[in-house]
Structure formats: structure tokens, C-alpha cells
Design a protein around this motif. Structure first.
Motif, PDB file in Angstrom:
ATOM      1  N   LEU A 172       0.825  -1.203   0.000  1.00  0.00           N
ATOM      2  CA  LEU A 172       0.000   0.000   0.000  1.00  0.00           C
ATOM      3  C   LEU A 172       0.862   1.257   0.000  1.00  0.00           C
ATOM      4  CD1 LEU A 172      -2.789  -1.083   2.529  1.00  0.00           C
ATOM      5  CD2 LEU A 172      -3.009  -0.838   0.045  1.00  0.00           C
ATOM      6  N   GLY A 173       1.951   1.227   0.757  1.00  0.00           N
ATOM      7  CA  GLY A 173       2.864   2.376   0.778  1.00  0.00           C
ATOM      8  C   GLY A 173       3.504   2.615  -0.577  1.00  0.00           C
ATOM      9  N   ALA A 174       3.879   1.529  -1.255  1.00  0.00           N
ATOM     10  CA  ALA A 174       4.482   1.657  -2.579  1.00  0.00           C
ATOM     11  C   ALA A 174       3.474   2.203  -3.585  1.00  0.00           C
ATOM     12  CB  ALA A 174       5.003   0.294  -3.038  1.00  0.00           C
ATOM     13  N   LEU A 175       2.211   1.758  -3.476  1.00  0.00           N
ATOM     14  CA  LEU A 175       1.174   2.287  -4.353  1.00  0.00           C
ATOM     15  C   LEU A 175       0.954   3.771  -4.089  1.00  0.00           C
ATOM     16  CD1 LEU A 175      -1.407  -0.644  -4.327  1.00  0.00           C
ATOM     17  CD2 LEU A 175      -0.293   0.306  -6.357  1.00  0.00           C
ATOM     18  N   SER A 176       1.025   4.178  -2.821  1.00  0.00           N
ATOM     19  CA  SER A 176       0.904   5.601  -2.495  1.00  0.00           C
ATOM     20  C   SER A 176       2.029   6.407  -3.135  1.00  0.00           C
ATOM     21  CB  SER A 176       0.917   5.801  -0.974  1.00  0.00           C
ATOM     22  OG  SER A 176      -0.286   5.360  -0.389  1.00  0.00           O
ATOM     23  N   CYS A 177       3.237   5.854  -3.126  1.00  0.00           N
ATOM     24  CA  CYS A 177       4.362   6.539  -3.774  1.00  0.00           C
ATOM     25  C   CYS A 177       4.079   6.721  -5.269  1.00  0.00           C
ATOM     26  CB  CYS A 177       5.646   5.733  -3.594  1.00  0.00           C
ATOM     27  SG  CYS A 177       6.324   5.780  -1.924  1.00  0.00           S
ATOM     28  N   ALA A 178       3.558   5.677  -5.894  1.00  0.00           N
ATOM     29  CA  ALA A 178       3.277   5.754  -7.327  1.00  0.00           C
ATOM     30  C   ALA A 178       2.170   6.770  -7.619  1.00  0.00           C
ATOM     31  CB  ALA A 178       2.878   4.374  -7.844  1.00  0.00           C
ATOM     32  N   ILE A 179       1.152   6.802  -6.761  1.00  0.00           N
ATOM     33  CA  ILE A 179       0.021   7.709  -6.966  1.00  0.00           C
ATOM     34  C   ILE A 179       0.413   9.157  -6.721  1.00  0.00           C
ATOM     35  CG2 ILE A 179      -2.243   8.375  -6.032  1.00  0.00           C
ATOM     36  CD1 ILE A 179      -2.710   5.353  -5.477  1.00  0.00           C
ATOM     37  N   GLU A 180       1.198   9.400  -5.671  1.00  0.00           N
ATOM     38  CA  GLU A 180       1.478  10.762  -5.243  1.00  0.00           C
ATOM     39  C   GLU A 180       2.779  11.333  -5.802  1.00  0.00           C
ATOM     40  OE1 GLU A 180       1.115  11.087  -0.981  1.00  0.00           O
ATOM     41  OE2 GLU A 180      -0.602   9.722  -0.931  1.00  0.00           O
ATOM     42  N   LEU A 181       3.759  10.463  -6.057  1.00  0.00           N
ATOM     43  CA  LEU A 181       5.061  10.948  -6.524  1.00  0.00           C
ATOM     44  C   LEU A 181       5.283  10.712  -8.012  1.00  0.00           C
ATOM     45  CD1 LEU A 181       7.299   9.699  -3.547  1.00  0.00           C
ATOM     46  CD2 LEU A 181       6.187  11.933  -3.830  1.00  0.00           C
ATOM     47  N   GLY A 182       4.560   9.760  -8.583  1.00  0.00           N
ATOM     48  CA  GLY A 182       4.729   9.450  -9.990  1.00  0.00           C
ATOM     49  C   GLY A 182       5.266   8.046 -10.191  1.00  0.00           C
ATOM     50  N   THR A 183       5.214   7.574 -11.420  1.00  0.00           N
ATOM     51  CA  THR A 183       5.593   6.189 -11.708  1.00  0.00           C
ATOM     52  C   THR A 183       6.919   6.063 -12.453  1.00  0.00           C
ATOM     53  OG1 THR A 183       4.294   6.286 -13.763  1.00  0.00           O
ATOM     54  CG2 THR A 183       3.183   5.443 -11.791  1.00  0.00           C
ATOM     55  N   GLY A 184       7.540   7.178 -12.814  1.00  0.00           N
ATOM     56  CA  GLY A 184       8.758   7.106 -13.620  1.00  0.00           C
ATOM     57  C   GLY A 184      10.010   7.528 -12.884  1.00  0.00           C
ATOM     58  N   LEU A 185      10.037   7.406 -11.549  1.00  0.00           N
ATOM     59  CA  LEU A 185      11.172   7.883 -10.768  1.00  0.00           C
ATOM     60  C   LEU A 185      12.241   6.806 -10.614  1.00  0.00           C
ATOM     61  CD1 LEU A 185       9.254   9.728  -7.880  1.00  0.00           C
ATOM     62  CD2 LEU A 185       9.989  10.627 -10.092  1.00  0.00           C
ATOM     63  N   ASP A 186      13.519   7.201 -10.766  1.00  0.00           N
ATOM     64  CA  ASP A 186      14.603   6.276 -10.443  1.00  0.00           C
ATOM     65  C   ASP A 186      14.940   6.426  -8.961  1.00  0.00           C
ATOM     66  OD1 ASP A 186      16.067   8.637 -10.207  1.00  0.00           O
ATOM     67  OD2 ASP A 186      16.956   8.457 -12.204  1.00  0.00           O
ATOM     68  N   ASP A 187      15.840   5.576  -8.472  1.00  0.00           N
ATOM     69  CA  ASP A 187      16.147   5.581  -7.035  1.00  0.00           C
ATOM     70  C   ASP A 187      16.709   6.923  -6.571  1.00  0.00           C
ATOM     71  OD1 ASP A 187      15.300   3.035  -7.174  1.00  0.00           O
ATOM     72  OD2 ASP A 187      17.210   2.082  -6.632  1.00  0.00           O
ATOM     73  N   GLN A 188      17.509   7.561  -7.421  1.00  0.00           N
ATOM     74  CA  GLN A 188      18.114   8.828  -7.027  1.00  0.00           C
ATOM     75  C   GLN A 188      17.070   9.940  -6.885  1.00  0.00           C
ATOM     76  OE1 GLN A 188      19.389   6.807  -9.437  1.00  0.00           O
ATOM     77  NE2 GLN A 188      21.036   6.081  -8.068  1.00  0.00           N
ATOM     78  N   THR A 189      15.984   9.816  -7.606  1.00  0.00           N
ATOM     79  CA  THR A 189      14.916  10.814  -7.507  1.00  0.00           C
ATOM     80  C   THR A 189      13.896  10.421  -6.442  1.00  0.00           C
ATOM     81  OG1 THR A 189      15.158  11.171  -9.883  1.00  0.00           O
ATOM     82  CG2 THR A 189      13.211  12.126  -8.825  1.00  0.00           C
ATOM     83  N   LEU A 190      13.610   9.116  -6.340  1.00  0.00           N
ATOM     84  CA  LEU A 190      12.584   8.634  -5.427  1.00  0.00           C
ATOM     85  C   LEU A 190      12.989   8.812  -3.970  1.00  0.00           C
ATOM     86  CD1 LEU A 190       9.887   7.176  -4.994  1.00  0.00           C
ATOM     87  CD2 LEU A 190      11.127   4.998  -5.200  1.00  0.00           C
ATOM     88  N   THR A 191      14.247   8.539  -3.651  1.00  0.00           N
ATOM     89  CA  THR A 191      14.691   8.598  -2.252  1.00  0.00           C
ATOM     90  C   THR A 191      14.496   9.984  -1.643  1.00  0.00           C
ATOM     91  OG1 THR A 191      16.297   6.817  -2.634  1.00  0.00           O
ATOM     92  CG2 THR A 191      16.632   8.218  -0.693  1.00  0.00           C
ATOM     93  N   PRO A 192      14.991  11.069  -2.275  1.00  0.00           N
ATOM     94  CA  PRO A 192      14.757  12.390  -1.678  1.00  0.00           C
ATOM     95  C   PRO A 192      13.276  12.783  -1.666  1.00  0.00           C
ATOM     96  CG  PRO A 192      15.809  12.600  -3.835  1.00  0.00           C
ATOM     97  CD  PRO A 192      15.864  11.164  -3.469  1.00  0.00           C
ATOM     98  N   ALA A 193      12.508  12.288  -2.658  1.00  0.00           N
ATOM     99  CA  ALA A 193      11.080  12.602  -2.684  1.00  0.00           C
ATOM    100  C   ALA A 193      10.372  11.985  -1.485  1.00  0.00           C
ATOM    101  CB  ALA A 193      10.457  12.097  -3.987  1.00  0.00           C
ATOM    102  N   ILE A 194      10.733  10.751  -1.142  1.00  0.00           N
ATOM    103  CA  ILE A 194      10.153  10.096   0.041  1.00  0.00           C
ATOM    104  C   ILE A 194      10.563  10.824   1.310  1.00  0.00           C
ATOM    105  CG2 ILE A 194      10.234   7.993   1.448  1.00  0.00           C
ATOM    106  CD1 ILE A 194      10.383   6.374  -1.135  1.00  0.00           C
ATOM    107  N   ARG A 195      11.827  11.216   1.389  1.00  0.00           N
ATOM    108  CA  ARG A 195      12.317  11.900   2.587  1.00  0.00           C
ATOM    109  C   ARG A 195      11.666  13.269   2.747  1.00  0.00           C
ATOM    110  NH1 ARG A 195      18.791  10.378   1.979  1.00  0.00           N
ATOM    111  NH2 ARG A 195      18.547   8.157   2.540  1.00  0.00           N
TER     112      ARG A 195
END
Length: 471
Positions: A172-195
Motif C-alpha cells: 500500500l505504501g508503494a502504491l501511495s508513492c506511485a500515486i502521489e510521486l509518480g511512476t517514472g522515478l529512479d532511485d536517485q529521484t525517489l529517495t529524496p522525494a520520500i524523505r
């Protein structure tokens, strides 16, 4: 929960004249009104005649402000919510009137001390209607409606109202990331977005921050967060990969996927009530006491959950229980909701009776009765059903296979799941035959135990074994 107007005090008493709710005090001129959503955002309305406007009329204004189609009129309802009490309003209820009666309702349905009652203010929320069938949610194609349902479901997961197993809340948390942050993020972009949004925006607090205590302190919160962050990113990759090869990465498809996953939780869509149950006697002095519980009631059944441990203690479909509520007979007694269900003791089939102490017992009993009636009407309309969810309504499409597999394996033994009932940990009254030990109690029958004895009981107690099955 819902009740007729006659269920509530006809006029506010002296101690409610000073009520400072979100509904404005004037009934004649145009007034500002804030209607909150589950996502903590709010709709600001300026309305005339607020004092005599019912919930149905107010709903039209809110749907217009949110651009919600009229086809979704039954999806949501108005609720008055505060830390002390949650109540869903009927379409005919007058929000202004009930707001002025809020303190009377708190005196009637809570054990809160007078000083807390005098300071409590309800918020007017627009959120999911407890009587809306979950099977209809996945037929909704309006993204705005789906996002409102998603926001409420996510809040209940994060706050622990919907207990989940680790693999479930990670998905569910991963789906929230996809819904709210987007689906095309690499690790270098996703990590700071989560933080930036914080881990607690995607995972339940007890998962994101740990359980506290000495071991947690020794390990360090930073280490725990880093570990959960990596697990979340890994699950995000898995979710995106599955969605890309399967259904779709479009927002509506992801929202459907999130809700579909929540539908596997039996208490999804419940109205929640506060109560206490007896603890089993422990130690040489046989000391017991009481444990705080949350009681969830929906169109599917009744679920009793441990507030502290965030797991299910008892889950029953309406075909598996009888119920009643009783008022205090003498001073010092409690309002009680009684749940009666099949079980076993020392290998013998018995009827078990659980006492839930709560001033909201009357509300809970009324809601159970109404849900049983609604299901009965629905079952009559859909010939061939026996109270179970039909295959076309099954949330995940796997339920039939899972039930078949469960029958092959015998009794379910997976005790590690937070969703499984823990009947062995309950302090229940056990009896056989005609219930002589509780003569004065005549439970209302959702389904009679004694007419069901010819068939195998539908309720099976979860057993603790040394080797736990993972299902």
C-alpha cells in the motif's frame, strides 16, 4: 452512528449553549462553513439558511464545489467527528441542530469527564458512507471520487484503524508513492522525494518509526528508517513493474489497485466505536482488568480490534453471530454489547459470549441490526446467495480459491497475521445447550445457533501452533 432524530435529545441543554462547532451559529444570514475531507483538506462554503439545511441539501453544495458527479451521491455521507465520538448523519439530519446538541450526545454516548466534554468540538467531515457496498467502488471511473476514497483509506491504514501485515502495508505504501510521486522515478529521484514527504506519509507510524522501547533506542531510529525506506523503494519497483506488464500505470488504475488491496481487509469501510473487554485473569491473584478495543461494524460483519497492539481479536460475519445490548441495572454497571458465536473449549463445541463495555453499545446494536436488514433485503433481491459475497463481488477474485484451499487444509493456523482472530486470548462466557447461565439475556439472532447445528459451523477458532502457516 446513524440514528433517527428521535434518538437524539430534542433540544440542547444548558451546557451545550456555548457549543463552538464548525457549523455557524446564525440561521438567517449567509455564513461560512468548513467541510473537512479525510485528507485533512477542507471545502470552504458560504451558505444562506444553514440552520435549516439538511445533510442532503448540504451534500449538493459540497459535490458542486468538489466537481463530484451526482452519480456518486451515495458514495459519501456527512460525519460529525471529534476525539470523543464519530457519528454519521442521515440525509434528513440538520447538521446545525446536531452540532448544537453535541455535548448532549457526548454525555449520552461517551464516558468522557465533563471538563473534556465542555471543550470538545466536532468537525463536519465528508467521507465514505458506511452503507456503500465496496463492490461498487471498483466500478467508479471518476478520478476525483476515487482520490477521496483513496485518501480516507490511506489515513485509516496510517493511523492503524485498518491493521495490516507488513507485506500488505508495504504494498500500500508503494502504491501511495506511485500515486502521489509518480511512476517514472529512479532511485536517485525517489529517495529524496520520500524523505521530503516523510516516511510516515506512506507507512503506518509503528512501522515507520518502530515500536519504541530499549531495543528501538539501541538500534537507532535512523537505522530503522533507512531500512524501511529501502524496503519501500524495492516494493515500489515491484509495483511499477507489475502494473506496467499488467493493467496500467494510469492514475485511475493505480487508485483502483489501492482500493482493491484495501478490500482484502475485512474491516474496510467500517464505522468504528470505542469500548473495553475483560482481560483474562492472570497470576496467583487472578487479576484481570479491562483492555481498550475498537469495534468496527460494516455491511460485512463485526470486528473487535486491540487498540494498543493493532491486531484483530475477533472477526465475525453476521451469519456467525447473535447479539444484543443491555443497559446498566444498578449504579456503577456498564452499557454492554453482547456478541455470541460458535467456538470450542477442550475439544467440545460451545457457544461463546463476549462482553464489550461501552456507552456506545446502543449505537453499535442499532447499526448491526440495520446492516443485517440491508443484507437480508439484498440477498432476497439476488437469488441464489446465502449471505456470502458472490463471486462477482469478490474484491480480489481469489477468495473462492482461497476458501477451497482452506477447506483442504482444515482449520486455519496462521496466527502471525494481524487479520486473524485471537479467540484464545478473549475472556468469554462459555456455555452449551440453551444458555442457562445467561437466562435474562435473549440475543437478537442474525442467525440462530441452534438451527445451524446440523451444518458444520462457519466459524473456526484460529489455533496457535509451533509451526505457523503463512497464507
Amino acid at each position: 452512528m446513524e440514528g433517527d432524530d428521535d434518538d437524539f435529545p430534542p433540544e440542547p441543554s444548558e451546557h451545550s449553549h456555548s457549543q463552538r462547532g464548525s457549523v455557524a451559529s446564525s440561521v438567517t444570514r449567509a455564513q461560512d462553513l468548513l467541510v473537512y475531507l479525510a485528507s485533512d483538506s477542507a471545502v470552504h462554503l458560504t451558505l444562506e439558511g444553514l440552520g435549516c439545511m439538511n445533510a442532503q441539501e448540504l451534500g449538493r453544495n459540497v459535490r458542486e464545489a468538489l466537481n463530484i458527479p451526482n452519480s456518486a451521491v451515495d458514495v459519501f455521507a456527512f460525519w460529525f467527528c471529534s476525539p470523543l465520538l464519530d457519528l454519521q448523519l442521515k440525509p434528513k439530519h440538520l447538521p446545525y441542530k446536531l452540532c448544537r446538541q453535541w455535548q448532549d450526545l457526548l454525555y449520552r454516548f461517551t464516558e468522557a469527564p465533563p471538563e473534556d466534554i465542555s471543550q470538545d468540538e466536532p468537525c463536519l467531515l465528508y467521507k465514505r458512507n458506511v452503507f456503500y457496498p465496496r463492490s461498487k467502488e471498483l466500478q467508479i471511473e471518476d478520478e476525483g471520487v476515487l482520490r477521496l476514497l483513496y485518501g480516507e483509506a490511506k489515513m485509516n491504514v496510517l493511523e492503524g484503524r485498518y491493521p495490516c501485515d507488513p507485506e500488505h502495508w508495504l504494498t500500500l505504501g508503494a502504491l501511495s508513492c506511485a500515486i502521489e510521486l509518480g511512476t517514472g522515478l529512479d532511485d536517485q529521484t525517489l529517495t529524496p522525494a520520500i524523505r521530503e514527504k516523510k516516511l510516515s506519509s506512506f507507512l503506518p507510524a509503528h512501522a515507520a518509526l518502530g515500536g519504541g522501547g530499549f531495543l528501538s533506542t539501541l538500534r537507532g531510529r535512523g537505522g530503522r528508517n533507512a531500512e524501511m525506506e529501502q524496503k519501500l523503494i524495492k516494493e515500489y519497483r515491484s509495483v511499477i513493474s507489475s502494473a506496467a506488464t499488467g493493467s496500467s500505470l494510469e492514475p485511475i488504475a493505480l487508485l483502483h489497485q489501492y482500493l482493491r488491496s484495501c478490500h482484502t481487509l475485512p474491516y474496510y469501510g467500517c464505522a468504528f466505536f470505542m469500548g473495553e473487554i475483560d482481560k483474562p485473569a492472570q497470576g496467583l491473584l487472578h487479576r484481570g482488568g479491562r483492555k481498550a478495543v475498537s469495534v468496527g461494524i460494516s455491511l460485512e460483519g463485526v470486528y473487535v480490534m486491540d487498540v494498543k497492539e493493532k491486531h484483530v481479536l475477533l472477526g465475525l460475519k453476521f451469519s456467525e453471530l447473535s447479539w444484543d445490548h443491555s443497559y446498566p441495572e444498578t449504579e456503577g454497571d456498564s452499557h454492554i454489547l453482547w456478541l455470541e458465536f460458535d467456538g470450542e473449549e477442550a475439544g467440545m463445541p460451545v457457544n461463546k459470549l463476549l462482553k464489550i463495555y461501552s456507552k456506545q453499545a446502543e449505537l453499535m446494536s442499532g447499526l448491526i441490526e440495520f446492516c443485517v436488514e440491508l443484507r437480508s433485503v439484498g440477498e432476497s433481491a439476488a437469488a441464489g446467495t446465502d449471505g456470502e459475497v458472490t463471486p462477482s463481488q469478490e474484491p480480489m477474485g481469489r477468495e473462492t480459491n482461497e476458501k477451497t484451499q482452506e477447506r483442504r487444509q482444515g482449520k486455519l493456523r496462521r496466527q502471525s497475521s494481524v487479520v486473524c482472530s485471537r479467540v484464545h486470548s478473549l475472556n468469554t462466557i462459555n456455555y452449551v445447550d440453551d444458555g442457562k447461565e445467561i437466562k435474562r439475556l435473549k440475543p437478537k439472532r442474525a442467525a440462530s445457533f441452534f438451527t445451524r447445528q446440523a451444518q458444520p459451523p462457519t466459524y473456526s477458532a484460529v489455533q496457535v501452533t509451533e509451526s505457523l502457516e503463512q497464507g
